[in-house]
Scaffold this motif. Structure first.
Motif, PDB file in Angstrom:
ATOM      1  N   MET A   1      36.557  11.718  71.241  1.00 49.22           N
ATOM      2  CA  MET A   1      37.815  10.991  71.137  1.00 49.22           C
ATOM      3  C   MET A   1      37.700   9.828  70.172  1.00 49.22           C
ATOM      4  O   MET A   1      38.657   9.479  69.519  1.00 49.22           O
ATOM      5  CB  MET A   1      38.242  10.543  72.537  1.00 49.22           C
ATOM      6  N   TYR A   5      40.359   8.735  67.251  1.00 49.05           N
ATOM      7  CA  TYR A   5      41.178   7.608  67.703  1.00 49.05           C
ATOM      8  C   TYR A   5      42.289   7.225  66.715  1.00 49.05           C
ATOM      9  O   TYR A   5      43.431   7.018  67.132  1.00 49.05           O
ATOM     10  CB  TYR A   5      40.291   6.402  68.025  1.00 49.05           C
ATOM     11  N   TRP A   8      45.085   9.598  67.215  1.00 45.53           N
ATOM     12  CA  TRP A   8      45.747   9.366  68.500  1.00 45.53           C
ATOM     13  C   TRP A   8      46.731   8.207  68.395  1.00 45.53           C
ATOM     14  O   TRP A   8      47.872   8.313  68.854  1.00 45.53           O
ATOM     15  CB  TRP A   8      44.682   9.087  69.565  1.00 45.53           C
ATOM     16  N   LYS A  12      50.854   8.352  68.893  1.00 44.33           N
ATOM     17  CA  LYS A  12      51.546   7.494  69.860  1.00 44.33           C
ATOM     18  C   LYS A  12      52.643   6.671  69.194  1.00 44.33           C
ATOM     19  O   LYS A  12      53.641   6.339  69.814  1.00 44.33           O
ATOM     20  CB  LYS A  12      50.552   6.552  70.559  1.00 44.33           C
ATOM     21  N   GLY A  19      48.967  11.065  61.949  1.00 43.46           N
ATOM     22  CA  GLY A  19      48.151  11.440  63.095  1.00 43.46           C
ATOM     23  C   GLY A  19      47.374  12.718  62.839  1.00 43.46           C
ATOM     24  O   GLY A  19      46.184  12.818  63.150  1.00 43.46           O
ATOM     25  N   TYR A  23      43.298  13.172  62.892  1.00 42.08           N
ATOM     26  CA  TYR A  23      42.622  14.193  63.693  1.00 42.08           C
ATOM     27  C   TYR A  23      41.894  15.204  62.811  1.00 42.08           C
ATOM     28  O   TYR A  23      40.804  15.658  63.146  1.00 42.08           O
ATOM     29  CB  TYR A  23      43.606  14.921  64.604  1.00 42.08           C
ATOM     30  N   SER A  34      39.017  16.664  68.620  1.00 40.02           N
ATOM     31  CA  SER A  34      39.932  16.674  67.474  1.00 40.02           C
ATOM     32  C   SER A  34      40.166  18.086  66.969  1.00 40.02           C
ATOM     33  O   SER A  34      41.279  18.430  66.563  1.00 40.02           O
ATOM     34  CB  SER A  34      39.388  15.783  66.355  1.00 40.02           C
ATOM     35  N   LEU A  37      42.741  19.510  69.251  1.00 35.17           N
ATOM     36  CA  LEU A  37      44.075  18.950  69.003  1.00 35.17           C
ATOM     37  C   LEU A  37      44.682  19.494  67.718  1.00 35.17           C
ATOM     38  O   LEU A  37      45.850  19.892  67.706  1.00 35.17           O
ATOM     39  CB  LEU A  37      43.999  17.416  68.926  1.00 35.17           C
TER      40      LEU A  37
END
Length: 82
Positions: A1, A5, A8, A12, A19, A23, A34, A37
């Motif tokens: 993560m 970050y 992420w 958000k 984003g 990732y 990642s 995701l």
């Protein structure tokens, strides 16, 4: 993560393209979270920012699963792609 970050944070904030870039950079460096995701976003798409590309998405999800990321393994099982 931690590698993902920045991605992420951008997600958000609603900054989807940035984003995905965050990732993607972490995924390229081998971060399993990642990779998962990026893979799921590619697999399903993120309208209107990103069209679905299931083949590319599955490739990233498999990389994540190969590293032992449990959610990736479960995802592949759910869609019949063990």
């Amino acid at each position: 993560m931690i590698l993902g970050y920045p991605g992420w944070i951008r997600f958000k904030q609603g900054r989807i393209e940035e984003g995905l870039k965050g990732y993607s950079m972490a995924a390229e460096l081998g971060d399993a979270y990642s990779q998962f995701l990026v893979g799921t976003r590619l697999y399903a798409g993120v309208p209107p920012t990103l069209a679905s590309n299931q083949q590319q998405g599955l490739a990233w999800i498999r990389k994540s699963a190969d590293q032992g990321y449990e959610e990736a393994k479960q995802f592949l099982e759910q869609i019949g792609q063990k």
